[in-house]
Write a protein that holds these residues in place. Structure first.
Motif, PDB file in Angstrom:
ATOM      1  N   THR A 110       0.841  -1.199   0.000  1.00  0.00           N
ATOM      2  CA  THR A 110       0.000   0.000   0.000  1.00  0.00           C
ATOM      3  C   THR A 110       0.873   1.245   0.000  1.00  0.00           C
ATOM      4  O   THR A 110       2.043   1.209   0.362  1.00  0.00           O
ATOM      5  N   ILE A 111       0.258   2.351  -0.412  1.00  0.00           N
ATOM      6  CA  ILE A 111       0.989   3.606  -0.492  1.00  0.00           C
ATOM      7  C   ILE A 111       0.205   4.662   0.295  1.00  0.00           C
ATOM      8  O   ILE A 111      -1.023   4.654   0.292  1.00  0.00           O
ATOM      9  N   ASN A 158      -3.615   6.211   9.806  1.00  0.00           N
ATOM     10  CA  ASN A 158      -5.030   5.908   9.644  1.00  0.00           C
ATOM     11  C   ASN A 158      -5.215   4.483   9.151  1.00  0.00           C
ATOM     12  O   ASN A 158      -5.519   4.247   7.983  1.00  0.00           O
ATOM     13  N   LYS A 159      -5.008   3.539  10.058  1.00  0.00           N
ATOM     14  CA  LYS A 159      -5.095   2.150   9.639  1.00  0.00           C
ATOM     15  C   LYS A 159      -6.501   1.624   9.847  1.00  0.00           C
ATOM     16  O   LYS A 159      -7.224   2.094  10.717  1.00  0.00           O
ATOM     17  N   GLY A 207      -5.838  -2.398  11.921  1.00  0.00           N
ATOM     18  CA  GLY A 207      -4.402  -2.586  12.087  1.00  0.00           C
ATOM     19  C   GLY A 207      -3.625  -2.686  10.788  1.00  0.00           C
ATOM     20  O   GLY A 207      -2.416  -2.865  10.799  1.00  0.00           O
ATOM     21  N   ARG A 208      -4.298  -2.560   9.662  1.00  0.00           N
ATOM     22  CA  ARG A 208      -3.602  -2.674   8.376  1.00  0.00           C
ATOM     23  C   ARG A 208      -3.544  -1.313   7.703  1.00  0.00           C
ATOM     24  O   ARG A 208      -4.496  -0.546   7.762  1.00  0.00           O
ATOM     25  N   ALA A 209      -2.429  -1.054   7.034  1.00  0.00           N
ATOM     26  CA  ALA A 209      -2.327   0.173   6.255  1.00  0.00           C
ATOM     27  C   ALA A 209      -3.214   0.038   5.020  1.00  0.00           C
ATOM     28  O   ALA A 209      -3.505  -1.057   4.562  1.00  0.00           O
ATOM     29  N   LYS A 210      -3.682   1.182   4.529  1.00  0.00           N
ATOM     30  CA  LYS A 210      -4.521   1.200   3.328  1.00  0.00           C
ATOM     31  C   LYS A 210      -3.941   2.218   2.366  1.00  0.00           C
ATOM     32  O   LYS A 210      -3.260   3.144   2.792  1.00  0.00           O
ATOM     33  N   ASN A 211      -4.268   2.088   1.095  1.00  0.00           N
ATOM     34  CA  ASN A 211      -3.902   3.139   0.154  1.00  0.00           C
ATOM     35  C   ASN A 211      -4.696   4.374   0.541  1.00  0.00           C
ATOM     36  O   ASN A 211      -5.922   4.356   0.512  1.00  0.00           O
TER      37      ASN A 211
END
Ligand SMILES: [Zn+2]
Length: 646
Positions: A467-468, A498-499, A502-506
């Motif tokens: 993700t970016i 802003n996950k 718990g995961r990063a998002k584009n």
């Protein structure tokens, strides 16, 4: 990067075969560096042909080009015939300070060349290191954003370590004298060897120990920058006679660039690099030794890199072609580099700001690939050394080739851009492997942010681990570049933190929006994409800011929408509920909600049919039954800025 097709698809078409045959015939033509042409052709034709597993997509095979190149490196560094290697790493620290921490007056001309200078410096230092180690350039596995990882042979390791450190110390001494310690090269070697089995099969403890020992060593080196490097008499050698107006270095001589403009030798050199990169798409630098001085020459500018203590020799010229697309581009070059360059763009922040639609100001955009460490760990599951090299190359390709095509409006894949493709007025201040900083007309910078996120999703086949995050800030044209970098950097941090679960998002965080925008909500998901609302609104705008009186979308309409947005969200945050079909009850007196505004506005009706467009009607239908209010602060503020008078 010189590849023939997108990484997801590879078809052996008759045109491709013809193009390969034609290009192979060019081998042996005078005026070309044959090794360079072979490397270029291998990259051009074998980057997208795969074998095994591609890490960015999890679906595609590992490119044959990366396999061949890495095997070449493994063979070149295996001097004991035991299949054992050490790993070496070079980390350039102080990049941001060197590139952005300059006076903004006439800054842009110097900015263009500053990150190029750092890239060239790193490449020259790497060549020195690999030469001392007796390894080929194929040993270079990773080169992303000032971090380089390479294979080293296993024989006479203590002697090799000493020799490599001597090279690094020599360069750090040069940089200390040149840059008053702003740039520092940290070098580390793995504590123990890694076997070829670990590199090519499943990674074991040896591989992970080597990687973590390098991380620890680099951190230690960075804490002890220049320790023991000052020599007696150094303090006398910094006579503060003159100060460079761009970088504020104290120097004893300024060089005249043109009538009335004098800068230090380094700034003049960087300006010359920037000029060559734009006008010729290539750089020509003479590496010379003059008596005791080692120096680089570009055009009529000479950059002295410290006093030598004899024994050092690096004569010859470095003729670097930037972003070659065809074999012909390599004529006369002995090196090529993929590096984003924005050609044909105004060289003055004031002029750039004037090219914005609506409000006349600058946009600063920073972007960064999330948790690169996890991606690298993911890459270690199988053939780690090839995967790592492939990942590094794919990231570099995205942050050079794709970005330049977005800037020039020539991206041929994914033609459904958010807004129409066109030349976008922004400069690459820094673009290095896995991150990016651009400054330009704010409206173009915002558009490129949206398209960059969309391209990244396609490029990674929506791999949830790749993700970016992006941060965007808006500034008046006289704002210092360093402050732009810091403020857009804060937005980048907001996007990163802003996950979801718990995961990063584009995601993209803009200073004017209530919260970061996720790509999923713009382009897909259960809701109708926000794009369906934005497209019809965007089409109502005057084109290019030329025709503001005729804008069909009025500011007063947008103001009312913004008021509805501002009135709705505090209600929700304070425990109020958004009830489908009952929105009037929530709107404070005198204010109305989105649905009413969108449904009744005559401005949104097509003049031909007298009714809202299909996109808008779909959106309204969704809004009517939605259980949560839309967050339109990003798009409303965007549109509001677009319709502002100059
Ligand atoms: Zn300077």
């Amino acid at each position: 990067m010189p590849t023939e097709s997108a990484p997801q698809k590879y078809e052996i078409s008759p045109e491709l075969v013809q193009s390969l045959t034609d290009n192979l015939k060019k081998l042996g033509t005078p005026g070309y560096n044959q090794e360079l042409v072979v490397q270029f052709l291998a990259e051009k034709y074998l980057s997208d042909v795969g074998y095994a597993l591609n890490l960015l997509t999890y679906r595609e095979p590992l490119p044959i080009y990366d396999i061949l190149r890495t095997m070449g490196g493994l063979l070149s560094a295996d001097r004991t015939n035991k299949g054992q290697y050490f790993l070496g790493a070079l980390d350039v620290s102080g990049i941001q300070d060197f590139v952005y921490n300059i006076s903004s007056d006439r800054a842009l001309r110097s900015l263009r060349g500053r990150s190029l200078f750092l890239e060239l410096l790193s490449q020259v230092v790497l060549r020195d290191l690999l030469k001392v180690a007796g390894c080929s350039e194929d040993c270079l596995l990773v080169q992303n954003g000032g971090y380089y990882l390479f294979l080293l042979p296993c024989d006479k390791i203590e002697e090799l370590r000493k020799n490599l450190e001597r090279v690094i110390n020599l360069w750090n001494r040069r940089l200390l004298l040149l840059q008053e310690g702003r740039i520092f090269l940290a070098f580390a070697m793995s504590a123990s060897p890694v076997t070829v089995q670990e590199f090519l099969n499943k990674p074991g403890d040896g591989y992970s120990d080597a990687i973590s020992s390098i991380g620890r060593e680099l951190a230690l080196r960075k804490r002890q920058k220049f320790v023991g490097m000052l020599e007696p008499g150094d303090l006398n050698s910094f006579p503060a006679i003159l100060t460079c107006p761009i970088c504020r270095r104290d120097v004893n001589k300024l060089v005249r660039l043109v009538e009335g403009e004098e800068f230090c030798d380094l700034c003049c050199f960087c300006i010359e690099l920037g000029r060559q990169s734009v006008e010729r798409g290539a750089l020509e630098i003479d590496l010379q030794q003059q008596g005791k001085n080692y120096c680089w020459k570009a055009g009529s500018f000479t950059l002295r890199l410290g006093e030598e203590k004899g024994e050092w020799e690096e004569p010859g010229a470095l003729r670097v072609k930037l972003n070659p697309r065809e074999v012909e581009d390599l004529a006369g070059s002995n090196f090529y580099l993929n590096f984003p360059v924005a050609a044909g763009i105004e060289d003055d922040f004031n002029d750039l700001a004037k090219l914005s639609t609506g409000w006349k100001g600058l946009g600063a955009l920073r972007a960064d690939v999330d948790s690169l460490g996890n991606l690298i760990k993911g890459s270690a599951k199988y053939a780690p050394v090839i995967s790592l090299a492939s990942l590094s190359r794919l990231l570099n390709r995205f942050f050079s080739e794709y970005l330049m095509q977005l800037q020039q409006g020539t991206l041929t894949t994914n033609s459904d851009t958010v807004v129409n493709p066109k030349i976008r007025n922004f400069h690459f201040i820094y673009g290095g492997g896995d991150d990016l900083f651009v400054v330009g007309a704010w409206s173009d910078t915002l558009e490129v942010a949206l398209d960059l996120g969309r391209c990244w999703r396609t490029y990674t086949a929506q791999n949830p681990d790749a993700t970016i995050s992006m941060g965007l800030s808006l500034h008046p044209s006289k704002f210092p570049v360093l402050a732009m970098a810091q403020i857009s950097g804060e937005q980048l941090e907001r996007a990163k933190s802003n996950k979801v679960d718990g995961r990063a998002k584009n995601s993209l965080s803009a200073a004017f929006a209530r919260r970061p925008l996720f790509w999923e909500e713009v382009f897909d998901g259960e809701k109708p994409p926000l794009q369906e609302l934005v497209q019809p609104l965007h089409h109502l705008l005057p084109s290019g800011g030329q025709d503001e009186e005729n804008a069909r979308l009025s500011r007063s309409f947008l103001r009312r929408m913004l008021q509805a947005d501002a009135a709705t969200h505090p209600l929700i945050e304070n425990g109020g509920r958004w009830k489908p079909g009952l929105r009037f009850a929530h709107a404070p007196q005198g204010k109305v909600d989105y649905l009413y505004l969108l449904a009744t506005s005559s401005e949104l009706k097509s003049p031909e049919t007298g009714s809202p467009s299909q996109h808008l009607r779909d959106y309204l239908r969704w809004l009517h039954f939605s259980s949560e209010p839309p967050d339109l602060s990003f798009f409303l503020n965007w549109l509001d800025l677009l319709v502002r008078q100059a």
